[in-house]
Motif scaffolding. Sequence first.
Motif, mmCIF file in Angstrom:
data_model
loop_
_atom_site.group_PDB
_atom_site.id
_atom_site.type_symbol
_atom_site.label_atom_id
_atom_site.label_comp_id
_atom_site.label_asym_id
_atom_site.label_seq_id
_atom_site.Cartn_x
_atom_site.Cartn_y
_atom_site.Cartn_z
ATOM 1 N N PRO A 176 -32.637 -12.175 -49.823
ATOM 2 C CA PRO A 176 -34.051 -11.612 -49.784
ATOM 3 C C PRO A 176 -34.288 -10.452 -50.817
ATOM 4 O O PRO A 176 -33.210 -9.613 -50.745
ATOM 5 C CB PRO A 176 -34.623 -11.451 -48.437
ATOM 6 C CG PRO A 176 -33.457 -11.514 -47.571
ATOM 7 C CD PRO A 176 -32.099 -11.979 -48.490
ATOM 8 N N ASP A 177 -35.334 -10.378 -51.350
ATOM 9 C CA ASP A 177 -35.645 -8.998 -52.444
ATOM 10 C C ASP A 177 -35.752 -8.040 -51.434
ATOM 11 O O ASP A 177 -36.675 -7.434 -51.000
ATOM 12 C CB ASP A 177 -36.671 -9.264 -53.060
ATOM 13 C CG ASP A 177 -36.988 -8.304 -54.213
ATOM 14 O OD1 ASP A 177 -36.067 -7.484 -54.549
ATOM 15 O OD2 ASP A 177 -38.217 -8.261 -54.466
ATOM 16 N N THR A 178 -34.650 -7.074 -51.539
ATOM 17 C CA THR A 178 -34.831 -5.963 -50.489
ATOM 18 C C THR A 178 -35.364 -4.708 -51.254
ATOM 19 O O THR A 178 -35.457 -3.729 -50.786
ATOM 20 C CB THR A 178 -33.564 -5.692 -49.772
ATOM 21 O OG1 THR A 178 -32.603 -5.538 -50.823
ATOM 22 C CG2 THR A 178 -33.083 -6.723 -48.945
ATOM 23 N N GLY A 179 -35.078 -4.882 -52.719
ATOM 24 C CA GLY A 179 -35.623 -3.819 -53.619
ATOM 25 C C GLY A 179 -36.986 -3.402 -53.438
ATOM 26 O O GLY A 179 -37.314 -2.302 -53.397
ATOM 27 N N SER A 180 -38.045 -4.067 -53.228
ATOM 28 C CA SER A 180 -39.314 -3.830 -53.088
ATOM 29 C C SER A 180 -39.567 -3.245 -51.590
ATOM 30 O O SER A 180 -40.204 -2.292 -51.627
ATOM 31 C CB SER A 180 -40.423 -4.957 -53.203
ATOM 32 O OG SER A 180 -40.095 -5.956 -52.270
ATOM 33 N N ALA A 181 -38.865 -3.815 -50.526
ATOM 34 C CA ALA A 181 -38.921 -3.235 -49.410
ATOM 35 C C ALA A 181 -38.386 -1.749 -49.444
ATOM 36 O O ALA A 181 -38.971 -0.682 -48.641
ATOM 37 C CB ALA A 181 -38.298 -3.986 -48.403
ATOM 38 N N ILE A 182 -37.379 -1.535 -50.217
ATOM 39 C CA ILE A 182 -36.759 -0.267 -50.185
ATOM 40 C C ILE A 182 -37.512 0.758 -51.005
ATOM 41 O O ILE A 182 -37.919 1.916 -50.571
ATOM 42 C CB ILE A 182 -35.503 -0.140 -51.040
ATOM 43 C CG1 ILE A 182 -34.482 -1.016 -50.035
ATOM 44 C CG2 ILE A 182 -34.852 1.172 -51.321
ATOM 45 C CD1 ILE A 182 -32.941 -1.149 -50.713
ATOM 46 N N GLN A 214 -40.951 0.667 -51.253
ATOM 47 C CA GLN A 214 -42.068 0.785 -50.375
ATOM 48 C C GLN A 214 -41.861 1.725 -49.282
ATOM 49 O O GLN A 214 -42.548 2.566 -48.856
ATOM 50 C CB GLN A 214 -42.541 -0.550 -49.474
ATOM 51 C CG GLN A 214 -43.717 -0.310 -48.558
ATOM 52 C CD GLN A 214 -44.880 0.075 -49.451
ATOM 53 O OE1 GLN A 214 -45.101 -0.407 -50.731
ATOM 54 N NE2 GLN A 214 -45.645 0.775 -48.866
ATOM 55 N N THR A 215 -40.604 1.768 -48.552
ATOM 56 C CA THR A 215 -40.042 2.670 -47.716
ATOM 57 C C THR A 215 -39.818 4.014 -48.310
ATOM 58 O O THR A 215 -40.362 4.963 -47.650
ATOM 59 C CB THR A 215 -38.772 2.212 -47.118
ATOM 60 O OG1 THR A 215 -39.049 0.810 -46.484
ATOM 61 C CG2 THR A 215 -38.139 3.226 -45.977
ATOM 62 N N ARG A 216 -39.375 4.171 -49.706
ATOM 63 C CA ARG A 216 -39.203 5.355 -50.177
ATOM 64 C C ARG A 216 -40.641 6.022 -50.509
ATOM 65 O O ARG A 216 -40.874 7.146 -50.274
ATOM 66 C CB ARG A 216 -38.566 5.112 -51.495
ATOM 67 C CG ARG A 216 -38.219 6.509 -52.264
ATOM 68 C CD ARG A 216 -37.397 6.141 -53.520
ATOM 69 N NE ARG A 216 -36.022 5.542 -53.078
ATOM 70 C CZ ARG A 216 -35.504 4.401 -53.615
ATOM 71 N NH1 ARG A 216 -36.274 3.692 -54.428
ATOM 72 N NH2 ARG A 216 -34.288 4.137 -53.300
ATOM 73 N N SER A 217 -41.607 5.129 -50.881
ATOM 74 C CA SER A 217 -42.858 5.635 -51.169
ATOM 75 C C SER A 217 -43.359 6.042 -49.841
ATOM 76 O O SER A 217 -44.359 7.191 -49.867
ATOM 77 C CB SER A 217 -43.816 4.340 -51.674
ATOM 78 O OG SER A 217 -44.907 4.632 -51.961
ATOM 79 N N ASN A 218 -43.455 5.467 -48.683
ATOM 80 C CA ASN A 218 -43.917 5.836 -47.415
ATOM 81 C C ASN A 218 -43.196 7.080 -47.060
ATOM 82 O O ASN A 218 -44.056 8.099 -46.654
ATOM 83 C CB ASN A 218 -43.773 4.751 -46.328
ATOM 84 C CG ASN A 218 -44.508 3.447 -46.422
ATOM 85 O OD1 ASN A 218 -45.568 3.382 -47.517
ATOM 86 N ND2 ASN A 218 -44.232 2.390 -45.832
ATOM 87 N N LEU A 219 -42.133 7.328 -47.216
ATOM 88 C CA LEU A 219 -41.403 8.697 -46.689
ATOM 89 C C LEU A 219 -41.780 9.627 -47.482
ATOM 90 O O LEU A 219 -42.048 10.658 -47.178
ATOM 91 C CB LEU A 219 -39.873 8.355 -46.934
ATOM 92 C CG LEU A 219 -39.194 7.588 -45.827
ATOM 93 C CD1 LEU A 219 -37.867 7.231 -46.146
ATOM 94 C CD2 LEU A 219 -39.592 8.086 -44.317
ATOM 95 N N SER A 220 -42.076 9.423 -48.904
ATOM 96 C CA SER A 220 -42.520 10.579 -49.711
ATOM 97 C C SER A 220 -43.957 10.820 -49.426
ATOM 98 O O SER A 220 -44.261 12.123 -49.383
ATOM 99 C CB SER A 220 -42.449 9.853 -51.288
ATOM 100 O OG SER A 220 -42.930 10.829 -52.222
ATOM 101 N N THR A 221 -44.728 9.926 -49.101
ATOM 102 C CA THR A 221 -46.211 10.106 -48.578
ATOM 103 C C THR A 221 -46.107 11.036 -47.383
ATOM 104 O O THR A 221 -46.742 11.911 -47.259
ATOM 105 C CB THR A 221 -46.997 9.065 -48.333
ATOM 106 O OG1 THR A 221 -46.792 8.092 -49.780
ATOM 107 C CG2 THR A 221 -48.344 9.091 -48.054
ATOM 108 N N VAL A 222 -45.186 10.644 -46.262
ATOM 109 C CA VAL A 222 -45.222 11.562 -45.434
ATOM 110 C C VAL A 222 -44.809 12.892 -45.350
ATOM 111 O O VAL A 222 -45.054 13.780 -44.942
ATOM 112 C CB VAL A 222 -44.165 10.606 -44.068
ATOM 113 C CG1 VAL A 222 -43.926 11.624 -42.959
ATOM 114 C CG2 VAL A 222 -44.898 9.581 -43.715
#
Length: 131
Positions: free
Chosen positions: A37-43, A45-53
């Motif tokens: 599965p394409d984990t790059g986009s999930a990673i 998205q998670t990086r973006s969420n952590l940056s927002t937090v």
Amino acid sequence: MIKLEDVNFDKKTIIIIAIGLFIVGVLGWFMFGRGIPDTGSAIDQTRSNLSTVGDKQQSAIERLDVIENGLTNSADKACAISAGIGNTTKSINSVEGRITESQDRLKSSAGLITEGKSILRQVRERGQVGN
């Protein structure tokens, strides 16, 4: 050694084996046929969420600093006001003391005036008696 011709399979066994192989094939296709599965986009998205937090936490910290500085300034102002009130209280007490002293002087002066009037009246009375 057992030969395939010697083994006797009935139709039910053959159907069960075929269904089993089909299920194994379908499971294998789901597990391995789709690929990784394409984990790059999930990673991402998670990086973006952590940056927002992180940004939100930094913003909250900055707001808390502003509040803390405001509280410190308010405390300083309250101390200054309290010192001013203390000075005003001292001034009021000083004025009250002077008023009390003035009232005492007025009473003393009033007594002296009354005594002086009494002496004048007595002197006039003697002067009239002597005429």
